[in-house]
Motif scaffolding. Structure first.
Motif, short mmCIF file in Angstrom:
data_model
loop_
_atom_site.label_atom_id
_atom_site.label_comp_id
_atom_site.label_asym_id
_atom_site.label_seq_id
_atom_site.Cartn_x
_atom_site.Cartn_y
_atom_site.Cartn_z
N ALA A 86 -54.27 -44.75 58.83
CA ALA A 86 -54.62 -43.39 58.42
C ALA A 86 -53.66 -42.87 57.35
N MET A 89 -54.12 -44.74 53.88
CA MET A 89 -55.36 -44.29 53.25
C MET A 89 -55.18 -42.90 52.64
N ALA A 90 -54.61 -41.98 53.44
CA ALA A 90 -54.45 -40.61 52.96
C ALA A 90 -53.51 -40.58 51.75
N VAL A 99 -58.71 -35.49 43.80
CA VAL A 99 -59.35 -34.63 44.79
C VAL A 99 -58.93 -33.18 44.54
N TYR A 109 -49.43 -29.82 54.73
CA TYR A 109 -49.00 -30.91 55.62
C TYR A 109 -47.49 -30.88 55.81
N ILE A 120 -46.84 -26.42 69.75
CA ILE A 120 -48.24 -26.87 69.76
C ILE A 120 -48.62 -27.52 71.09
N MET A 127 -56.74 -28.31 74.78
CA MET A 127 -57.82 -29.01 74.07
C MET A 127 -58.12 -30.37 74.70
N VAL A 145 -50.63 -39.30 64.60
CA VAL A 145 -50.75 -39.16 63.14
C VAL A 145 -50.12 -37.84 62.72
N ILE A 150 -47.74 -39.74 56.10
CA ILE A 150 -48.46 -39.56 54.83
C ILE A 150 -47.46 -39.31 53.70
N ALA B 23 -61.56 -38.10 48.79
CA ALA B 23 -61.75 -37.27 49.97
C ALA B 23 -62.02 -38.14 51.19
N ALA B 24 -62.78 -39.24 50.98
CA ALA B 24 -63.08 -40.14 52.09
C ALA B 24 -61.80 -40.81 52.61
N TYR B 25 -60.89 -41.14 51.69
CA TYR B 25 -59.61 -41.74 52.12
C TYR B 25 -58.76 -40.74 52.91
N ILE B 26 -58.83 -39.47 52.49
CA ILE B 26 -58.00 -38.45 53.12
C ILE B 26 -58.60 -37.99 54.46
N PRO B 28 -59.92 -39.21 57.45
CA PRO B 28 -59.55 -39.53 58.85
C PRO B 28 -58.28 -38.81 59.31
N SER B 29 -57.22 -38.89 58.48
CA SER B 29 -55.98 -38.22 58.89
C SER B 29 -56.14 -36.71 58.83
N PHE B 30 -56.99 -36.22 57.90
CA PHE B 30 -57.21 -34.78 57.78
C PHE B 30 -57.78 -34.23 59.09
N LEU B 32 -57.56 -35.51 62.11
CA LEU B 32 -56.56 -35.55 63.17
C LEU B 32 -55.47 -34.50 62.96
N MET B 33 -55.05 -34.32 61.70
CA MET B 33 -54.03 -33.32 61.41
C MET B 33 -54.53 -31.91 61.78
N ILE B 35 -56.85 -31.13 63.99
CA ILE B 35 -56.99 -30.96 65.44
C ILE B 35 -55.62 -30.84 66.12
N ASN B 37 -52.31 -30.82 64.66
CA ASN B 37 -51.12 -30.21 64.05
C ASN B 37 -51.34 -28.78 63.56
#
Lengths: 272, 302
Positions: A86, A89-90, A99, A109, A120, A127, A145, A150, B23-26, B28-30, B32-33, B35, B37
Protein backbone atom coordinates in the motif's frame (compact mmCIF):
# COMPACT_ATOMS: atom_id res chain seq x y z
CA UNK A 1 51.14 8.40 12.26
CA UNK A 2 52.42 9.24 15.69
CA UNK A 3 51.38 6.81 18.36
CA UNK A 4 48.72 8.51 20.48
CA UNK A 5 49.08 8.29 24.22
CA UNK A 6 45.87 7.64 26.12
CA UNK A 7 45.11 10.08 28.91
CA UNK A 8 43.87 8.58 32.19
CA UNK A 9 40.54 10.42 31.77
CA UNK A 10 39.93 8.69 28.47
CA UNK A 11 40.70 5.35 30.11
CA UNK A 12 38.15 6.11 32.86
CA UNK A 13 35.65 7.05 30.16
CA UNK A 14 36.19 3.79 28.30
CA UNK A 15 35.59 1.87 31.52
CA UNK A 16 32.41 3.85 32.28
CA UNK A 17 30.97 3.31 28.80
CA UNK A 18 31.81 -0.39 29.09
CA UNK A 19 30.05 -0.58 32.47
CA UNK A 20 27.00 1.13 30.96
CA UNK A 21 26.95 -1.37 28.09
CA UNK A 22 27.11 -4.25 30.59
CA UNK A 23 24.22 -2.71 32.55
CA UNK A 24 22.22 -2.50 29.31
CA UNK A 25 22.75 -6.18 28.71
CA UNK A 26 22.46 -7.44 32.29
CA UNK A 27 18.63 -7.67 32.49
CA UNK A 28 18.62 -9.70 29.28
CA UNK A 29 21.36 -12.06 30.44
CA UNK A 30 19.41 -12.49 33.68
CA UNK A 31 16.24 -13.16 31.65
CA UNK A 32 17.90 -15.92 29.65
CA UNK A 33 19.63 -17.38 32.74
CA UNK A 34 16.42 -17.59 34.81
CA UNK A 35 14.61 -19.16 31.83
CA UNK A 36 16.97 -22.13 32.23
CA UNK A 37 16.25 -22.77 35.92
CA UNK A 38 13.37 -24.51 37.64
CA UNK A 39 13.65 -22.70 40.94
CA UNK A 40 10.55 -21.51 42.83
CA UNK A 41 12.56 -18.77 44.50
CA UNK A 42 14.76 -16.17 42.94
CA UNK A 43 17.74 -17.06 45.10
CA UNK A 44 19.29 -18.84 42.17
CA UNK A 45 22.74 -20.35 42.38
CA UNK A 46 24.87 -21.30 39.42
CA UNK A 47 24.16 -24.97 40.13
CA UNK A 48 20.42 -24.36 39.50
CA UNK A 49 21.13 -23.62 35.86
CA UNK A 50 20.42 -26.55 33.57
CA UNK A 51 20.51 -26.81 29.80
CA UNK A 52 16.89 -27.89 29.61
CA UNK A 53 14.21 -26.38 27.40
CA UNK A 54 11.50 -27.51 29.84
CA UNK A 55 10.35 -23.94 30.64
CA UNK A 56 10.07 -23.15 26.94
CA UNK A 57 8.16 -26.33 26.26
CA UNK A 58 5.85 -25.63 29.19
CA UNK A 59 5.13 -22.06 28.10
CA UNK A 60 4.57 -22.98 24.45
CA UNK A 61 2.55 -26.16 24.90
CA UNK A 62 0.87 -25.91 28.29
CA UNK A 63 0.28 -22.17 28.43
CA UNK A 64 -0.75 -21.55 24.80
CA UNK A 65 2.30 -19.46 24.09
CA UNK A 66 2.58 -21.38 20.81
CA UNK A 67 -0.80 -20.03 19.68
CA UNK A 68 0.30 -16.50 20.52
CA UNK A 69 3.55 -17.03 18.65
CA UNK A 70 1.63 -18.23 15.60
CA UNK A 71 -0.78 -15.26 15.82
CA UNK A 72 2.08 -12.79 16.12
CA UNK A 73 3.84 -14.25 13.10
CA UNK A 74 0.64 -14.10 11.01
CA UNK A 75 -0.01 -10.50 12.07
CA UNK A 76 3.59 -9.44 11.44
CA UNK A 77 3.78 -11.05 7.98
CA UNK A 78 0.36 -9.71 7.01
CA UNK A 79 1.22 -6.21 8.26
CA UNK A 80 4.56 -6.10 6.46
CA UNK A 81 3.00 -7.22 3.17
CA UNK A 82 0.08 -4.81 3.39
CA UNK A 83 2.16 -1.83 4.51
CA UNK A 84 4.84 -2.40 1.85
CA UNK A 85 2.37 -2.81 -1.01
CA UNK A 86 0.00 0.00 0.00
CA UNK A 87 2.78 2.46 0.88
CA UNK A 88 4.88 1.97 -2.23
CA UNK A 89 1.81 2.20 -4.47
CA UNK A 90 0.70 5.41 -2.78
CA UNK A 91 4.20 6.88 -2.86
CA UNK A 92 4.44 6.16 -6.58
CA UNK A 93 1.09 7.83 -7.20
CA UNK A 94 2.06 10.87 -5.12
CA UNK A 95 5.50 11.30 -6.66
CA UNK A 96 5.06 10.32 -10.30
CA UNK A 97 1.41 10.96 -11.24
CA UNK A 98 -0.39 14.27 -11.84
CA UNK A 99 -3.18 13.69 -9.33
CA UNK A 100 -5.01 16.96 -8.55
CA UNK A 101 -4.80 18.02 -4.91
CA UNK A 102 -2.19 15.43 -4.03
CA UNK A 103 0.15 17.81 -2.19
CA UNK A 104 -2.61 18.99 0.12
CA UNK A 105 -3.54 15.37 0.83
CA UNK A 106 0.08 14.49 1.50
CA UNK A 107 0.40 17.36 4.01
CA UNK A 108 -2.73 16.06 5.68
CA UNK A 109 -1.15 12.59 5.93
CA UNK A 110 1.98 14.07 7.53
CA UNK A 111 -0.19 15.86 10.10
CA UNK A 112 -1.69 12.53 11.23
CA UNK A 113 1.77 11.43 12.42
CA UNK A 114 1.52 13.91 15.30
CA UNK A 115 -1.68 12.33 16.64
CA UNK A 116 -1.07 10.21 19.76
CA UNK A 117 -2.45 6.66 19.63
CA UNK A 118 -4.73 7.15 22.62
CA UNK A 119 -6.69 9.82 20.76
CA UNK A 120 -7.89 7.50 17.99
CA UNK A 121 -8.14 4.39 20.18
CA UNK A 122 -11.75 4.75 21.34
CA UNK A 123 -13.33 5.50 17.93
CA UNK A 124 -11.29 2.68 16.37
CA UNK A 125 -12.52 0.34 19.08
CA UNK A 126 -16.12 1.39 18.40
CA UNK A 127 -15.73 1.03 14.61
CA UNK A 128 -14.08 -2.39 14.75
CA UNK A 129 -16.80 -3.57 17.14
CA UNK A 130 -19.55 -2.26 14.86
CA UNK A 131 -17.91 -3.94 11.86
CA UNK A 132 -17.81 -7.24 13.77
CA UNK A 133 -14.06 -7.52 13.30
CA UNK A 134 -13.07 -8.09 16.92
CA UNK A 135 -10.95 -11.21 17.42
CA UNK A 136 -9.73 -11.27 13.83
CA UNK A 137 -6.30 -10.84 12.29
CA UNK A 138 -7.69 -8.04 10.09
CA UNK A 139 -8.38 -5.92 13.18
CA UNK A 140 -4.66 -5.98 13.93
CA UNK A 141 -3.33 -5.77 10.36
CA UNK A 142 -5.50 -3.16 8.59
CA UNK A 143 -4.71 -0.23 10.93
CA UNK A 144 -0.95 -0.73 10.43
CA UNK A 145 -0.97 1.37 7.23
CA UNK A 146 0.09 4.87 8.18
CA UNK A 147 1.58 8.09 6.92
CA UNK A 148 5.14 7.17 7.86
CA UNK A 149 5.41 4.36 5.30
CA UNK A 150 4.06 6.53 2.49
CA UNK A 151 6.37 9.39 3.53
CA UNK A 152 9.45 7.12 3.65
CA UNK A 153 8.72 5.48 0.29
CA UNK A 154 8.05 8.82 -1.39
CA UNK A 155 11.47 10.12 -0.37
CA UNK A 156 13.01 7.21 -2.27
CA UNK A 157 10.64 7.57 -5.25
CA UNK A 158 12.14 11.03 -5.91
CA UNK A 159 15.37 9.32 -6.94
CA UNK A 160 13.64 7.15 -9.57
CA UNK A 161 14.46 9.00 -12.85
CA UNK A 162 11.42 10.08 -14.87
CA UNK A 163 13.41 9.59 -18.08
CA UNK A 164 13.71 5.90 -17.29
CA UNK A 165 9.94 5.56 -16.84
CA UNK A 166 9.27 7.53 -20.04
CA UNK A 167 11.76 5.47 -22.04
CA UNK A 168 10.14 2.26 -20.80
CA UNK A 169 6.72 3.61 -21.77
CA UNK A 170 7.94 4.41 -25.29
CA UNK A 171 9.32 0.87 -25.51
CA UNK A 172 5.81 -0.37 -24.86
CA UNK A 173 6.23 -1.35 -21.21
CA UNK A 174 2.80 -1.23 -19.55
CA UNK A 175 1.85 0.73 -16.45
CA UNK A 176 1.81 -2.21 -14.04
CA UNK A 177 5.09 -3.62 -15.40
CA UNK A 178 6.82 -0.25 -15.09
CA UNK A 179 5.83 -0.15 -11.42
CA UNK A 180 6.77 -3.72 -10.56
CA UNK A 181 9.93 -4.17 -12.67
CA UNK A 182 11.48 -0.68 -12.66
CA UNK A 183 10.23 1.26 -9.63
CA UNK A 184 10.10 -1.48 -6.99
CA UNK A 185 13.66 -2.80 -7.53
CA UNK A 186 14.99 0.79 -7.34
CA UNK A 187 13.34 1.47 -3.97
CA UNK A 188 14.21 -1.90 -2.43
CA UNK A 189 16.46 -0.51 0.35
CA UNK A 190 13.55 1.61 1.55
CA UNK A 191 11.28 -1.43 1.51
CA UNK A 192 13.69 -3.27 3.83
CA UNK A 193 13.77 -0.32 6.24
CA UNK A 194 9.98 -0.09 6.15
CA UNK A 195 9.64 -3.85 6.70
CA UNK A 196 11.75 -3.67 9.85
CA UNK A 197 9.82 -0.65 11.09
CA UNK A 198 6.51 -2.45 10.52
CA UNK A 199 7.84 -5.67 12.01
CA UNK A 200 8.71 -3.86 15.23
CA UNK A 201 5.45 -1.97 15.41
CA UNK A 202 3.37 -5.11 14.83
CA UNK A 203 5.47 -7.41 17.03
CA UNK A 204 5.46 -5.07 20.04
CA UNK A 205 1.94 -3.68 19.68
CA UNK A 206 0.20 -4.17 23.01
CA UNK A 207 -2.69 -1.86 23.89
CA UNK A 208 -4.65 -2.28 20.64
CA UNK A 209 -4.53 -6.12 20.58
CA UNK A 210 -5.24 -6.12 24.33
CA UNK A 211 -8.60 -4.40 23.89
CA UNK A 212 -9.63 -5.66 20.45
CA UNK A 213 -8.66 -9.36 20.45
CA UNK A 214 -9.82 -10.60 23.82
CA UNK A 215 -10.35 -14.29 23.00
CA UNK A 216 -7.39 -16.33 24.22
CA UNK A 217 -6.89 -18.11 20.88
CA UNK A 218 -6.48 -14.71 19.16
CA UNK A 219 -3.90 -13.28 21.55
CA UNK A 220 -0.57 -12.00 20.25
CA UNK A 221 2.76 -12.41 22.06
CA UNK A 222 2.90 -9.24 24.21
CA UNK A 223 -0.66 -9.85 25.45
CA UNK A 224 0.06 -13.52 26.14
CA UNK A 225 3.29 -12.47 27.86
CA UNK A 226 1.39 -10.07 30.09
CA UNK A 227 -1.22 -12.71 31.02
CA UNK A 228 1.42 -15.37 31.61
CA UNK A 229 3.30 -13.10 34.01
CA UNK A 230 0.15 -12.15 35.94
CA UNK A 231 -1.14 -15.71 36.27
CA UNK A 232 2.10 -17.38 37.33
CA UNK A 233 3.81 -14.99 39.66
CA UNK A 234 6.26 -17.51 41.11
CA UNK A 235 7.03 -19.65 38.07
CA UNK A 236 9.88 -17.33 37.20
CA UNK A 237 11.61 -19.75 34.85
CA UNK A 238 8.59 -20.08 32.59
CA UNK A 239 7.82 -16.35 32.62
CA UNK A 240 11.40 -15.59 31.63
CA UNK A 241 11.21 -18.25 28.91
CA UNK A 242 8.19 -16.37 27.52
CA UNK A 243 10.06 -13.07 27.65
CA UNK A 244 13.08 -14.66 25.95
CA UNK A 245 10.88 -16.00 23.14
CA UNK A 246 9.32 -12.56 22.65
CA UNK A 247 12.79 -11.04 22.45
CA UNK A 248 14.35 -13.72 20.26
CA UNK A 249 12.82 -12.88 16.88
CA UNK A 250 13.66 -9.16 16.80
CA UNK A 251 17.09 -10.01 18.21
CA UNK A 252 17.89 -12.44 15.38
CA UNK A 253 16.80 -9.82 12.85
CA UNK A 254 18.97 -7.25 14.63
CA UNK A 255 22.03 -9.48 14.44
CA UNK A 256 21.67 -10.02 10.69
CA UNK A 257 20.31 -6.65 9.55
CA UNK A 258 21.82 -4.35 12.12
CA UNK A 259 22.21 -1.24 9.96
CA UNK A 260 18.72 -1.47 8.46
CA UNK A 261 17.32 -2.29 11.87
CA UNK A 262 18.76 0.82 13.52
CA UNK A 263 17.62 2.86 10.52
CA UNK A 264 14.10 1.43 10.59
CA UNK A 265 13.63 2.21 14.26
CA UNK A 266 15.44 5.55 14.33
CA UNK A 267 13.62 6.89 11.25
CA UNK A 268 10.31 5.65 12.60
CA UNK A 269 10.67 7.70 15.75
CA UNK A 270 12.04 10.77 14.07
CA UNK A 271 9.50 10.60 11.24
CA UNK A 272 11.34 13.02 8.99
CA UNK B 1 8.85 19.70 -8.74
CA UNK B 2 10.02 16.45 -10.25
CA UNK B 3 6.57 15.12 -11.06
CA UNK B 4 6.26 13.15 -14.27
CA UNK B 5 3.72 15.46 -15.84
CA UNK B 6 3.10 18.99 -14.61
CA UNK B 7 -0.41 20.15 -13.83
CA UNK B 8 -1.73 22.70 -16.32
CA UNK B 9 -5.14 24.24 -16.85
CA UNK B 10 -5.87 22.64 -20.18
CA UNK B 11 -5.66 18.94 -19.40
CA UNK B 12 -4.89 16.60 -22.25
CA UNK B 13 -6.62 13.21 -22.32
CA UNK B 14 -3.24 11.69 -21.51
CA UNK B 15 -2.86 13.82 -18.35
CA UNK B 16 -6.38 12.95 -17.29
CA UNK B 17 -5.67 9.28 -17.79
CA UNK B 18 -2.44 9.55 -15.80
CA UNK B 19 -4.31 11.33 -13.02
CA UNK B 20 -6.81 8.49 -12.86
CA UNK B 21 -4.05 5.87 -12.77
CA UNK B 22 -2.33 7.85 -9.99
CA UNK B 23 -5.56 8.03 -8.02
CA UNK B 24 -5.87 4.25 -8.34
CA UNK B 25 -2.38 3.82 -6.86
CA UNK B 26 -3.22 6.14 -3.97
CA UNK B 27 -6.68 4.68 -3.32
CA UNK B 28 -5.97 1.55 -1.19
CA UNK B 29 -3.92 3.37 1.44
CA UNK B 30 -6.25 6.39 1.18
CA UNK B 31 -9.23 4.28 2.21
CA UNK B 32 -7.33 2.75 5.15
CA UNK B 33 -5.90 6.12 6.21
CA UNK B 34 -9.36 7.66 6.17
CA UNK B 35 -10.90 4.84 8.21
CA UNK B 36 -8.14 4.33 10.78
CA UNK B 37 -6.26 7.63 10.97
CA UNK B 38 -8.49 10.52 9.98
CA UNK B 39 -12.11 9.69 10.85
CA UNK B 40 -11.23 8.62 14.42
CA UNK B 41 -9.83 12.08 15.22
CA UNK B 42 -13.16 13.73 14.41
CA UNK B 43 -15.15 10.95 16.08
CA UNK B 44 -13.01 11.35 19.19
CA UNK B 45 -13.76 15.07 19.25
CA UNK B 46 -17.48 14.28 18.82
CA UNK B 47 -17.52 11.64 21.59
CA UNK B 48 -15.86 14.11 23.93
CA UNK B 49 -19.09 16.16 23.91
CA UNK B 50 -21.29 13.14 24.65
CA UNK B 51 -22.18 10.60 27.27
CA UNK B 52 -21.44 7.26 25.68
CA UNK B 53 -21.12 3.68 26.96
CA UNK B 54 -21.45 1.84 23.61
CA UNK B 55 -24.69 0.07 24.59
CA UNK B 56 -26.81 3.13 23.71
CA UNK B 57 -26.23 5.88 21.15
CA UNK B 58 -24.04 8.79 22.29
CA UNK B 59 -26.01 11.53 24.07
CA UNK B 60 -24.91 15.13 23.45
CA UNK B 61 -24.02 16.83 26.74
CA UNK B 62 -22.04 19.81 25.46
CA UNK B 63 -19.05 20.80 27.54
CA UNK B 64 -20.01 18.75 30.62
CA UNK B 65 -17.13 16.28 30.21
CA UNK B 66 -14.62 19.10 29.95
CA UNK B 67 -16.13 20.92 32.93
CA UNK B 68 -15.71 17.75 34.99
CA UNK B 69 -12.04 17.40 34.05
CA UNK B 70 -10.70 20.11 36.30
CA UNK B 71 -12.05 18.94 39.63
CA UNK B 72 -11.31 15.25 39.03
CA UNK B 73 -8.68 14.25 41.58
CA UNK B 74 -7.71 11.08 39.68
CA UNK B 75 -6.97 13.19 36.63
CA UNK B 76 -4.97 15.92 38.38
CA UNK B 77 -2.92 13.27 40.18
CA UNK B 78 -2.24 11.39 36.96
CA UNK B 79 -1.25 14.62 35.25
CA UNK B 80 1.23 15.48 38.01
CA UNK B 81 2.58 11.90 37.93
CA UNK B 82 3.03 12.15 34.17
CA UNK B 83 4.88 15.45 34.47
CA UNK B 84 7.10 13.96 37.19
CA UNK B 85 7.75 10.95 34.96
CA UNK B 86 8.72 13.23 32.05
CA UNK B 87 11.01 15.23 34.36
CA UNK B 88 12.79 12.04 35.47
CA UNK B 89 13.14 10.30 32.11
CA UNK B 90 13.82 13.09 29.60
CA UNK B 91 16.83 14.81 31.25
CA UNK B 92 18.50 11.52 32.24
CA UNK B 93 18.11 9.77 28.90
CA UNK B 94 19.13 12.90 26.98
CA UNK B 95 22.29 13.61 29.01
CA UNK B 96 23.26 9.94 29.19
CA UNK B 97 22.86 9.35 25.46
CA UNK B 98 24.65 12.62 24.62
CA UNK B 99 27.69 11.88 26.80
CA UNK B 100 28.02 8.30 25.56
CA UNK B 101 27.60 9.26 21.90
CA UNK B 102 30.13 12.10 22.09
CA UNK B 103 32.63 10.01 24.03
CA UNK B 104 32.45 7.07 21.65
CA UNK B 105 32.67 9.39 18.64
CA UNK B 106 35.70 11.25 20.05
CA UNK B 107 37.72 8.53 21.72
CA UNK B 108 36.45 5.13 20.63
CA UNK B 109 36.30 5.25 16.85
CA UNK B 110 37.38 1.64 16.66
CA UNK B 111 35.81 -1.79 16.54
CA UNK B 112 35.34 -1.89 20.31
CA UNK B 113 33.47 1.42 20.19
CA UNK B 114 31.16 0.21 17.45
CA UNK B 115 30.62 -3.06 19.33
CA UNK B 116 29.58 -1.10 22.45
CA UNK B 117 27.21 1.00 20.35
CA UNK B 118 25.56 -2.18 19.09
CA UNK B 119 25.24 -3.52 22.64
CA UNK B 120 23.80 -0.29 24.05
CA UNK B 121 21.14 -0.36 21.32
CA UNK B 122 19.89 -3.85 22.24
CA UNK B 123 17.39 -2.75 24.97
CA UNK B 124 15.66 -0.64 22.29
CA UNK B 125 14.51 -3.78 20.47
CA UNK B 126 13.03 -5.48 23.56
CA UNK B 127 9.25 -5.04 23.65
CA UNK B 128 7.94 -2.89 26.49
CA UNK B 129 5.93 -5.80 27.91
CA UNK B 130 8.94 -8.14 27.96
CA UNK B 131 11.04 -5.36 29.52
CA UNK B 132 8.39 -4.74 32.17
CA UNK B 133 8.21 -8.48 32.94
CA UNK B 134 11.97 -8.87 33.33
CA UNK B 135 12.35 -5.74 35.44
CA UNK B 136 9.37 -6.74 37.61
CA UNK B 137 11.30 -9.87 38.54
CA UNK B 138 14.53 -7.90 39.02
CA UNK B 139 12.69 -5.51 41.38
CA UNK B 140 11.21 -8.36 43.49
CA UNK B 141 11.69 -7.59 47.18
CA UNK B 142 12.53 -11.25 47.89
CA UNK B 143 15.50 -12.32 45.84
CA UNK B 144 15.14 -9.99 42.85
CA UNK B 145 18.50 -9.33 41.25
CA UNK B 146 18.68 -5.73 42.48
CA UNK B 147 17.72 -6.61 46.05
CA UNK B 148 20.15 -9.53 46.09
CA UNK B 149 22.81 -7.00 45.17
CA UNK B 150 21.64 -4.66 47.94
CA UNK B 151 21.70 -7.55 50.44
CA UNK B 152 25.19 -8.40 49.24
CA UNK B 153 26.21 -4.82 50.03
CA UNK B 154 24.61 -5.21 53.45
CA UNK B 155 21.65 -2.91 52.75
CA UNK B 156 18.02 -3.66 53.49
CA UNK B 157 15.89 -4.89 50.58
CA UNK B 158 13.63 -2.25 48.99
CA UNK B 159 10.12 -2.93 47.73
CA UNK B 160 10.72 -0.80 44.65
CA UNK B 161 7.33 -1.12 42.97
CA UNK B 162 5.32 -1.50 46.18
CA UNK B 163 6.15 1.83 47.77
CA UNK B 164 4.46 5.07 46.71
CA UNK B 165 7.71 7.01 46.80
CA UNK B 166 9.76 4.63 44.67
CA UNK B 167 7.24 3.12 42.22
CA UNK B 168 7.25 5.91 39.62
CA UNK B 169 11.06 6.38 39.55
CA UNK B 170 11.45 2.59 39.27
CA UNK B 171 9.20 2.51 36.20
CA UNK B 172 11.09 5.51 34.81
CA UNK B 173 14.40 3.66 35.23
CA UNK B 174 13.16 0.95 32.84
CA UNK B 175 12.18 3.61 30.30
CA UNK B 176 15.64 5.19 30.56
CA UNK B 177 17.28 1.77 30.16
CA UNK B 178 15.22 1.19 27.01
CA UNK B 179 15.53 4.66 25.45
CA UNK B 180 19.17 5.66 25.98
CA UNK B 181 20.52 3.47 23.20
CA UNK B 182 17.95 4.89 20.80
CA UNK B 183 18.87 8.53 21.44
CA UNK B 184 22.56 7.60 21.54
CA UNK B 185 22.30 6.40 17.92
CA UNK B 186 20.68 9.68 16.85
CA UNK B 187 23.28 11.76 18.71
CA UNK B 188 26.11 9.66 17.31
CA UNK B 189 24.95 10.32 13.75
CA UNK B 190 24.88 14.02 14.64
CA UNK B 191 28.41 14.06 16.09
CA UNK B 192 29.72 12.30 13.00
CA UNK B 193 28.34 15.19 10.95
CA UNK B 194 30.50 17.74 12.79
CA UNK B 195 33.02 18.90 10.14
CA UNK B 196 36.42 17.48 11.05
CA UNK B 197 38.27 20.72 10.15
CA UNK B 198 36.26 22.55 12.83
CA UNK B 199 37.38 20.00 15.37
CA UNK B 200 41.00 20.00 14.19
CA UNK B 201 41.16 23.82 14.22
CA UNK B 202 40.00 23.76 17.84
CA UNK B 203 42.67 21.20 18.74
CA UNK B 204 45.36 23.33 17.06
CA UNK B 205 44.10 26.36 19.03
CA UNK B 206 44.74 24.34 22.18
CA UNK B 207 41.13 23.81 23.24
CA UNK B 208 40.77 21.03 25.81
CA UNK B 209 38.27 18.28 25.14
CA UNK B 210 35.91 19.76 27.76
CA UNK B 211 36.13 23.17 26.05
CA UNK B 212 35.54 21.56 22.66
CA UNK B 213 32.47 19.81 24.06
CA UNK B 214 30.95 23.03 25.46
CA UNK B 215 31.88 25.43 22.68
CA UNK B 216 31.80 23.33 19.52
CA UNK B 217 30.05 19.96 19.83
CA UNK B 218 27.13 21.07 22.00
CA UNK B 219 26.17 24.13 19.90
CA UNK B 220 26.35 22.06 16.70
CA UNK B 221 24.16 19.37 18.26
CA UNK B 222 21.55 21.93 19.38
CA UNK B 223 18.93 21.09 16.70
CA UNK B 224 19.32 17.38 17.47
CA UNK B 225 18.93 18.10 21.17
CA UNK B 226 15.70 20.03 20.50
CA UNK B 227 14.42 17.09 18.51
CA UNK B 228 15.46 14.47 21.08
CA UNK B 229 13.94 16.43 23.96
CA UNK B 230 10.70 16.88 22.01
CA UNK B 231 10.53 13.20 21.06
CA UNK B 232 11.34 12.28 24.66
CA UNK B 233 8.64 14.50 26.15
CA UNK B 234 6.03 13.22 23.70
CA UNK B 235 7.03 9.59 24.21
CA UNK B 236 7.13 9.84 28.01
CA UNK B 237 3.84 11.74 28.08
CA UNK B 238 2.13 8.71 26.52
CA UNK B 239 3.65 6.04 28.78
CA UNK B 240 1.23 3.13 29.06
CA UNK B 241 2.66 -0.37 28.57
CA UNK B 242 5.24 -0.10 31.37
CA UNK B 243 2.73 1.28 33.87
CA UNK B 244 0.08 -1.27 32.91
CA UNK B 245 2.41 -4.20 33.35
CA UNK B 246 4.64 -3.06 36.23
CA UNK B 247 2.28 -1.36 38.67
CA UNK B 248 -1.24 -1.23 37.19
CA UNK B 249 -1.29 2.39 38.32
CA UNK B 250 -0.51 1.54 41.95
CA UNK B 251 0.33 1.50 44.75
CA UNK B 252 -2.63 3.75 45.46
CA UNK B 253 -2.71 6.02 42.45
CA UNK B 254 0.99 6.81 42.60
CA UNK B 255 1.72 5.64 39.04
CA UNK B 256 -1.53 6.67 37.32
CA UNK B 257 -0.52 8.46 34.14
CA UNK B 258 -2.61 10.31 31.56
CA UNK B 259 -2.50 7.47 29.02
CA UNK B 260 -3.35 4.97 31.77
CA UNK B 261 -6.44 6.90 32.96
CA UNK B 262 -7.71 7.20 29.37
CA UNK B 263 -7.52 3.41 29.20
CA UNK B 264 -9.12 3.01 32.63
CA UNK B 265 -11.97 5.50 32.02
CA UNK B 266 -12.75 3.97 28.63
CA UNK B 267 -12.17 0.26 28.90
CA UNK B 268 -12.68 -0.40 32.62
CA UNK B 269 -15.38 2.18 33.46
CA UNK B 270 -16.97 2.12 29.96
CA UNK B 271 -17.11 5.90 30.10
CA UNK B 272 -16.11 6.51 26.49
CA UNK B 273 -17.27 10.13 26.27
CA UNK B 274 -15.34 11.25 29.31
CA UNK B 275 -12.23 9.30 28.27
CA UNK B 276 -12.42 11.00 24.86
CA UNK B 277 -12.40 14.41 26.51
CA UNK B 278 -9.18 13.44 28.33
CA UNK B 279 -7.75 12.13 25.03
CA UNK B 280 -8.55 15.41 23.27
CA UNK B 281 -6.75 17.32 26.03
CA UNK B 282 -3.76 15.01 25.57
CA UNK B 283 -3.87 15.78 21.84
CA UNK B 284 -3.84 19.52 22.53
CA UNK B 285 -0.83 19.16 24.84
CA UNK B 286 1.08 17.10 22.26
CA UNK B 287 0.27 19.56 19.46
CA UNK B 288 1.47 22.42 21.66
CA UNK B 289 4.79 20.63 22.22
CA UNK B 290 5.14 20.19 18.44
CA UNK B 291 4.32 23.88 17.94
CA UNK B 292 6.89 25.04 20.50
CA UNK B 293 9.52 22.86 18.86
CA UNK B 294 8.77 24.19 15.37
CA UNK B 295 8.99 27.77 16.70
CA UNK B 296 12.46 27.00 18.05
CA UNK B 297 13.46 25.67 14.64
CA UNK B 298 12.08 28.75 12.84
CA UNK B 299 14.18 30.96 15.09
CA UNK B 300 17.27 29.05 14.04
CA UNK B 301 16.51 29.31 10.33
CA UNK B 302 16.04 33.10 10.43
Amino acid sequence: MKKKHVSPWVAVGVVLVTVFAVLCLLPLIYMVAVSFTDSETLYIKLKDLRPSLYNYWYAIVKRDFGTALKNSIIVVVGSCLLVNVASSMAAYGFEKKPVPGKEALFQGYLATMMIPGQVILIPMFVMINRAGLTNTYSALILPMVGAFGIFLMRQFMVAVPNELLEAAEIDGCGEMRRFTTIVIPLVQPALITLTIFTFNAAWNNFLWPLIINTRSEMRVLPVAMSTLASNSTTNYGMVMAGATLTFLFPFILYIFLQRQFVEGIALGGVKG
Amino acid sequence: MPTAVSLKKGKSPRTRRQALIGAAYIAPSFILMMIFNVTPIFLSAFYSFTKYNMTAAPVWIGLDNYARLFNNKVLTESLSNTVRYVLITVPSQTVLSLLIAVFIAEHMKNRYGSFLRSVIFIPVIVSLIASATVWNIMYQPKGGLINQFLEFLGAKPVNFLGKKSSALPSVAAVAIWKASGYYMVIYYAGVMNVPSDVREAAIVDGASSVQRFWHITLPILKPITYMIVTLGIIGSFQVFDLVYKMTGGGPGRSTYTVAYVIYAFAFQDKNYGYASAVAICLLIVILMIHLIQSLFFKEKDA
